[in-house]
Design a protein around this motif. Sequence first.
Motif, mmCIF file in Angstrom:
data_model
loop_
_atom_site.group_PDB
_atom_site.id
_atom_site.type_symbol
_atom_site.label_atom_id
_atom_site.label_comp_id
_atom_site.label_asym_id
_atom_site.label_seq_id
_atom_site.Cartn_x
_atom_site.Cartn_y
_atom_site.Cartn_z
ATOM 1 N N ALA A 86 0.772 -1.197 0.077
ATOM 2 C CA ALA A 86 -0.005 0.046 -0.007
ATOM 3 C C ALA A 86 0.765 1.224 -0.024
ATOM 4 O O ALA A 86 0.274 2.384 -0.078
ATOM 5 C CB ALA A 86 -0.943 0.141 1.055
ATOM 6 N N GLU A 87 2.115 1.350 0.052
ATOM 7 C CA GLU A 87 2.953 2.370 0.061
ATOM 8 C C GLU A 87 4.312 2.323 -0.552
ATOM 9 O O GLU A 87 5.094 1.306 -0.680
ATOM 10 C CB GLU A 87 3.273 2.824 1.451
ATOM 11 C CG GLU A 87 3.947 4.353 1.555
ATOM 12 C CD GLU A 87 3.866 4.607 2.956
ATOM 13 O OE1 GLU A 87 4.237 5.625 3.231
ATOM 14 O OE2 GLU A 87 3.486 3.918 4.071
ATOM 15 N N THR A 88 4.526 3.102 -1.671
ATOM 16 C CA THR A 88 5.775 3.045 -2.255
ATOM 17 C C THR A 88 6.556 4.534 -2.500
ATOM 18 O O THR A 88 5.686 5.547 -2.697
ATOM 19 C CB THR A 88 5.592 2.417 -3.667
ATOM 20 O OG1 THR A 88 5.160 1.252 -3.642
ATOM 21 C CG2 THR A 88 6.929 2.749 -4.515
ATOM 22 N N ARG A 89 7.751 4.666 -1.863
ATOM 23 C CA ARG A 89 8.365 5.986 -2.299
ATOM 24 C C ARG A 89 9.714 5.823 -2.432
ATOM 25 O O ARG A 89 10.675 5.556 -2.161
ATOM 26 C CB ARG A 89 8.623 6.623 -0.810
ATOM 27 C CG ARG A 89 7.113 6.933 -0.197
ATOM 28 C CD ARG A 89 7.189 7.945 1.290
ATOM 29 N NE ARG A 89 7.946 9.185 0.641
ATOM 30 C CZ ARG A 89 7.942 10.250 1.545
ATOM 31 N NH1 ARG A 89 7.314 10.053 2.607
ATOM 32 N NH2 ARG A 89 8.414 11.307 1.356
ATOM 33 N N VAL A 90 9.787 5.598 -4.043
ATOM 34 C CA VAL A 90 11.131 5.556 -4.787
ATOM 35 C C VAL A 90 11.241 6.484 -5.883
ATOM 36 O O VAL A 90 10.031 7.121 -6.394
ATOM 37 C CB VAL A 90 11.164 4.135 -5.273
ATOM 38 C CG1 VAL A 90 11.508 3.046 -4.386
ATOM 39 C CG2 VAL A 90 10.060 3.777 -6.229
ATOM 40 N N GLY A 91 12.245 6.978 -6.486
ATOM 41 C CA GLY A 91 12.395 7.740 -7.638
ATOM 42 C C GLY A 91 13.482 7.540 -8.536
ATOM 43 O O GLY A 91 14.084 6.588 -8.280
ATOM 44 N N PRO A 92 13.895 8.103 -9.612
ATOM 45 C CA PRO A 92 14.752 7.753 -10.546
ATOM 46 C C PRO A 92 16.198 7.696 -9.854
ATOM 47 O O PRO A 92 16.942 7.444 -10.497
ATOM 48 C CB PRO A 92 14.374 8.816 -11.580
ATOM 49 C CG PRO A 92 13.763 10.041 -10.865
ATOM 50 C CD PRO A 92 12.852 9.442 -10.071
ATOM 51 N N GLN A 93 16.283 8.493 -8.854
ATOM 52 C CA GLN A 93 17.526 8.723 -8.295
ATOM 53 C C GLN A 93 17.690 7.560 -7.220
ATOM 54 O O GLN A 93 18.898 7.608 -6.597
ATOM 55 C CB GLN A 93 17.779 10.001 -7.815
ATOM 56 C CG GLN A 93 17.442 11.292 -8.587
ATOM 57 C CD GLN A 93 18.724 10.891 -9.988
ATOM 58 O OE1 GLN A 93 19.623 10.535 -9.794
ATOM 59 N NE2 GLN A 93 17.889 10.959 -11.075
#
Length: 820
Positions: A86-93
Amino acid sequence: MSLPPVSAVLNEVIDALGRAPQVLLHAPTGAGKSTWLPLKLLELGGFSGRIILLEPRRLAAKNVAWRLAEQLGETPGGTIGYRMRAETRVGPQTRIEVVTEGVLTRMLQRDAELTGVSLVILDEFHERSLQADLALALLLDVQQGLREDLALLIMSATLDNARLAALLPTAETVVSQGRAFPVDRHYQPLGNQERLEEGIARQIRRLLTEQPGSVLVFLPDVAEIKRVEAMLQETLTNDVDLCPLYGALTLADQQKAILPAALGRRKVVLSTNIAETSLTIEGIRLVVDSGLERVARFDVKSGLTRLVTQRISQASMTQRAGRAGRLEAGLCLHLCAKDQAERAAAQSSPEMLNSDLSSVWLELLQWGCTSVDSLIWLDTPPMPALDAARRLLTQLQVTDNAGKLTTRGRHIARLGIEPRLAAMLHSTVQQDAPTQATACLLAALLEEPPRMGPLDIERLLARPSPSWRQRATQLMTRLVGKSASWREPQYVAALPALLAFAYPDRIAQRRSADGRYQLASGLGARLPLDEPLAAQEWLIAPILMLSEGTQSADARITLALPIDIDALIAQRPDLVSEQNIVHWDEEKGTLRASRRECIGSLTLRHQPLNKPSDEAMQQALLNWVQEQGLAALNWQNDAEQLRIRVACAQRWLAEGGWPAMDDDALLATLDTWLLPSLHGVRDVRTLRQIDLYEALLRLLDWPLRQRLESALPRHYTAPGGSHLSLRYHHDQPPALAVRMQEMFGERQNPTVAEGRVAVVLELLSPAHRPLQITRDLAAFWQGAYREVQKEMKGRYPKHVWPDDPANTAPTRRTKKYQTP
């Protein structure tokens, strides 16, 4: 800022990762292995790709991700990210991803090569979570077949190094010293009449009075936490904060327990075993360890889970005590006797050995495995649980009768959630958006049902929690590739049909006014009498729990939905099946045949069959025998002996390929051996006249029958000429009762099983009374026979009692008829 203890072995870990495919890092609590080492491996390890860090618990995963990000002056989503339910916090870096709860498994299923990943770290591996064991097996398979360059680091404070080293012979082991302050460990069992919560509350009050610092208390589960909290609320001083800590709390409440107490205040953290590892709870100097944990144990027969309160392992005790020595010298109070602690298991039992394996087996099928032997396991998944998993997947139409994934099953597997819930979501693929949204929200609720509060699913969904909404949005995206609009009305009317796709076996009919229900699976279930749902005639009960410490066979219903059974059948007519059954009419003393419409074992309606066909009656009779058991038939001695003889042949002539004739096997093959004998049988009296010996012979082909009669004959012809019955036993050699005079001249016991097993002789007097039981006839003639001879000569003077029976001709007659 001083370096953590694990820094002393940083170069050793980096060098080992460059040489070996797997590295085992043994680093005690507080060494910095979770919150410092990954950053240094990223900086100095020479890894060009991402690092995946698997944490077994969501609370720990989020906490670790934040701690790592803070050291870089960032928040998660930058260099450090996390993925969880239910939760994702990722980015291209993002270079380090902290993942949990099967996220790594889904990553592997989408891309078995883990493209762009250089290192996978399995943290706190000693917890032996189901997903960690599965991840290890899949990663080892990837290393062997696809990615020799993929590095794997397995770390924990209490690794079972001996077993891991045996499983991974090419792995290197690195040991880091911790930086813990001394902890004074005391052992104090509760009083005989003292309840756990009362004893713990008493010890907390005492420690707060006698010792400085904050207290961390380990309790079995949330129920005990709430009871201790209630006992302490009115008795603690105003400078003490009570802080529960468990997975279902909001992030704010969890942070309140984790962060340091305000200046001049102390805190008492009441926690489950979630605080054993990874989490650093600031300011703790005192630990009270109940020595207990509540774990789930999957019951293969019922398909349900039983919560069991048990003693923790020595490794867990060490982990818990270590929490008191993170910042300064501390004290740990174990609420058990010292000798009891020393007798505890060294390590905790892995979840793999005690869990529902339907999700694991579905993952393996998706991976391409046809057997668990295709992978390398620290503990091989147990076969009974795998068999239960296979049955469930077939029932859900995820697999066909051959056990292979169906087209529907492949779609369900790609959803990456528990098979029952995935089957429910898949059922809405062709339906409208509100129904799909309802299914996703329902799945989110069932993944994380509330610990307390109403049991009625409809009431809970009327006010869904933010976490359910968040998870439902994620599931909707997986299902149809777009987010759900929660402004659309929910289809409450669709709930019963949706649940029936996932839990057809948990449709329940009330069977009494005291809250007891019968499930379609045949199991019993119950609701508290004061629960409003207990007045409902029909329910679907997706969440059931086998009660701990009770003799009741009924499961406890912890979540349910009232249903209109006729409306459900109108939506799902496939749930209903027709059966021809036979029941015993006590008044008439005969069998009655009827046609029954049912959902599983629940009868919807039935009508009598006045003149059922022979085929219907025969099938009904088979059903009746199936229900009543084999005891309903008339087992003559020769039929019983045939079953025992075949069982003996399986042991003594194992190469023969003998069929099983135990109760379960015979009930499973009634149509093979019993059905042909049912022609013309229409009542119990005639049924009980069937020759079961002849019926059972149908399970033996002609060569096996011939070998059985030759190797394990029913009769033995004694030297004296009598044709005598041999008696076979399940757990003893066969026996032969024979008059002693008929065995004269024999020097050894007769044998069966082609000479492999000696027959026990029960030697009888002329009046057929037992005189001697022997397994060694030659020794009897030379020894105990003398005493028998003395006594029998006087009692039976007309019969022969020679001095040398081993060399005397056998006889069935008295002296009068002996040839001079």
